[in-house]
Design a protein around this motif. Structure first.
Motif, PDB file in Angstrom:
ATOM      1  N   GLU A 183       0.848  -1.194   0.000  1.00  0.00           N
ATOM      2  CA  GLU A 183       0.000   0.000   0.000  1.00  0.00           C
ATOM      3  C   GLU A 183       0.883   1.245   0.000  1.00  0.00           C
ATOM      4  N   ALA A 184       0.435   2.284  -0.690  1.00  0.00           N
ATOM      5  CA  ALA A 184       1.213   3.529  -0.749  1.00  0.00           C
ATOM      6  C   ALA A 184       1.369   4.128   0.652  1.00  0.00           C
ATOM      7  N   TYR A 185       2.508   4.771   0.868  1.00  0.00           N
ATOM      8  CA  TYR A 185       2.762   5.467   2.128  1.00  0.00           C
ATOM      9  C   TYR A 185       2.115   6.847   2.080  1.00  0.00           C
ATOM     10  N   ASP A 186       1.813   7.377   3.258  1.00  0.00           N
ATOM     11  CA  ASP A 186       1.310   8.753   3.367  1.00  0.00           C
ATOM     12  C   ASP A 186       2.472   9.741   3.348  1.00  0.00           C
ATOM     13  N   LEU A 187       3.544   9.378   4.060  1.00  0.00           N
ATOM     14  CA  LEU A 187       4.722  10.237   4.175  1.00  0.00           C
ATOM     15  C   LEU A 187       5.976   9.413   3.918  1.00  0.00           C
ATOM     16  N   ILE A 188       6.902   9.986   3.145  1.00  0.00           N
ATOM     17  CA  ILE A 188       8.183   9.338   2.887  1.00  0.00           C
ATOM     18  C   ILE A 188       9.289  10.298   3.305  1.00  0.00           C
ATOM     19  N   LEU A 189      10.175   9.827   4.175  1.00  0.00           N
ATOM     20  CA  LEU A 189      11.303  10.601   4.679  1.00  0.00           C
ATOM     21  C   LEU A 189      12.584   9.983   4.141  1.00  0.00           C
ATOM     22  N   ALA A 190      13.415  10.774   3.496  1.00  0.00           N
ATOM     23  CA  ALA A 190      14.658  10.240   2.932  1.00  0.00           C
ATOM     24  C   ALA A 190      15.826  11.128   3.329  1.00  0.00           C
TER      25      ALA A 190
END
Length: 185
Positions: free
Chosen positions: A111-118
């Motif tokens: 499932e797609a993430y709501d927030l992505i931190l890189a």
């Protein structure tokens, strides 16, 4: 390193001696989470190049529903696990994936993430590669927000095939960029 807000506010995370880790500063972290203040609660979060877990743990403190930590370095994972123990976190609040970030993004089918931190290592100059990998991954949808730290002199484009930079903050030697999916024509 400390948690700056939420249920674990003020909790100090495990200290470490490791040349490969450059934790996100409180100033950058505060900018990031102030910008996403209303989006963190109940969010599904992906923390890429998780390191000590600084960003993902801040997300949990602020009420996200789940964090997937992706980190390859064994020493970083040990520190991350120590920080998880310090905060007494339990599954299903998180998963740790000992995997290369680019491979994780390529193979992701969930499932797609709501927030992505890189927060890729500055020494590798791979922010552009990471954004290209996110851009072709199944990890995001039209509602996903992405934040990536990069060195000021490293390549990061204003837009990719499916993503565009909607904001950024310059911190001298580093830049915090915010991306989201382009609107369909």
């Amino acid at each position: 390193m400390r948690i700056i807000s939420g249920k674990f506010k003020g909790r100090v995370l495990s200290s470490f001696q490791a040349e490969h880790i450059r934790p996100t500063t409180d100033r950058v972290k505060e900018t990031l989470f102030n910008k996403w203040m209303t989006q963190v609660e109940d969010a599904k979060v992906l923390d890429l190049f998780a390191g000590t877990g600084n960003l993902g743990l801040e997300s949990i403190s602020r009420g996200c529903s789940h964090v997937d930590f992706v980190e390859m370095n064994v020493k970083s994972i040990q520190i991350l696990k120590k920080n998880i123990e310090l905060l007494k976190l339990q599954a299903p609040e998180f998963n740790i994936y000992k995997q290369d970030v680019l491979l994780y993004l390529k193979k992701y089918q969930g499932e797609a993430y709501d927030l992505i931190l890189a927060d890729p290592p500055f020494t590798e100059k791979m922010a552009h590669d990471v954004m290209q990998a996110i851009d072709t991954s199944m990890c995001f949808n039209e509602n996903t927000l992405i934040a990536i730290e990069s060195h000021k002199k490293e390549r990061i484009d204003e837009a990719y095939l499916n993503l565009y930079r909607y904001d950024f903050k310059d911190y001298g030697d580093k830049v915090l960029s915010f991306f989201t999916k382009k609107a369909q024509d």
